[in-house]
Design a protein around this motif. Sequence first.
Motif, PDB file in Angstrom:
ATOM      1  N   ARG A  13      32.914  29.742  48.449  1.00  0.00           N
ATOM      2  CA  ARG A  13      33.262  29.899  47.038  1.00  0.00           C
ATOM      3  C   ARG A  13      33.572  28.550  46.393  1.00  0.00           C
ATOM      4  O   ARG A  13      33.154  28.266  45.274  1.00  0.00           O
ATOM      5  N   GLU A  14      34.295  27.706  47.098  1.00  0.00           N
ATOM      6  CA  GLU A  14      34.631  26.376  46.579  1.00  0.00           C
ATOM      7  C   GLU A  14      33.360  25.543  46.379  1.00  0.00           C
ATOM      8  O   GLU A  14      33.203  24.863  45.365  1.00  0.00           O
ATOM      9  N   SER A  17      31.604  26.803  43.303  1.00  0.00           N
ATOM     10  CA  SER A  17      32.335  26.389  42.111  1.00  0.00           C
ATOM     11  C   SER A  17      32.083  24.919  41.788  1.00  0.00           C
ATOM     12  O   SER A  17      31.814  24.558  40.637  1.00  0.00           O
ATOM     13  N   ASN A  18      32.160  24.066  42.806  1.00  0.00           N
ATOM     14  CA  ASN A  18      31.963  22.633  42.599  1.00  0.00           C
ATOM     15  C   ASN A  18      30.522  22.292  42.229  1.00  0.00           C
ATOM     16  O   ASN A  18      30.277  21.413  41.407  1.00  0.00           O
ATOM     17  N   GLY A  21      29.527  25.623  39.136  1.00  0.00           N
ATOM     18  CA  GLY A  21      30.473  25.990  38.091  1.00  0.00           C
ATOM     19  C   GLY A  21      31.231  27.277  38.395  1.00  0.00           C
ATOM     20  O   GLY A  21      30.844  28.080  39.246  1.00  0.00           O
ATOM     21  N   GLU A  22      32.315  27.440  37.687  1.00  0.00           N
ATOM     22  CA  GLU A  22      33.227  28.563  37.922  1.00  0.00           C
ATOM     23  C   GLU A  22      32.597  29.912  37.579  1.00  0.00           C
ATOM     24  O   GLU A  22      32.887  30.912  38.222  1.00  0.00           O
ATOM     25  N   THR A  23      31.726  29.952  36.594  1.00  0.00           N
ATOM     26  CA  THR A  23      31.081  31.213  36.220  1.00  0.00           C
ATOM     27  C   THR A  23      30.239  31.754  37.376  1.00  0.00           C
ATOM     28  O   THR A  23      30.302  32.942  37.703  1.00  0.00           O
ATOM     29  N   ALA A  25      30.639  30.944  40.532  1.00  0.00           N
ATOM     30  CA  ALA A  25      31.572  31.260  41.618  1.00  0.00           C
ATOM     31  C   ALA A  25      32.194  32.636  41.410  1.00  0.00           C
ATOM     32  O   ALA A  25      32.350  33.413  42.358  1.00  0.00           O
ATOM     33  N   ARG A  26      32.535  32.965  40.172  1.00  0.00           N
ATOM     34  CA  ARG A  26      33.095  34.300  39.883  1.00  0.00           C
ATOM     35  C   ARG A  26      32.051  35.393  40.113  1.00  0.00           C
ATOM     36  O   ARG A  26      32.377  36.478  40.587  1.00  0.00           O
ATOM     37  N   GLU A  29      31.973  35.930  43.775  1.00  0.00           N
ATOM     38  CA  GLU A  29      33.177  36.684  44.129  1.00  0.00           C
ATOM     39  C   GLU A  29      32.992  38.176  43.826  1.00  0.00           C
ATOM     40  O   GLU A  29      33.342  39.036  44.634  1.00  0.00           O
TER      41      GLU A  29
END
Length: 92
Positions: A13-14, A17-18, A21-23, A25-26, A29
């Motif tokens: 997940r990290e 995200s890196n 991007g966070e979108t 990664a979500r 998830e």
Amino acid sequence: MTKRATSSYSSIREYISNRFGETVARAFEQRVVDFLDLLENFPEIGSMEVPEKQIQGFQITKQTRVFYRIKGERIIILVFFDVRQDPKRKPK
């Protein structure tokens, strides 16, 4: 969920995200949550990967496979595996 599964999930997940991007990664998830809900209702959904140890696997995304074992009434998530890794690191 084993410590190894928790650690591998967090690492993947990290990385997502890196790198993306966070979108994204979500979204990853959410796919994991959806899979876990599905697994709870249909524990035999995965393919048998290591029959002698009763380890099953399921492809969550193109890059991520989850390995788990059914033990009685419990489902134990063993590891989240990035398929781009060395295949020798898969559960045996």
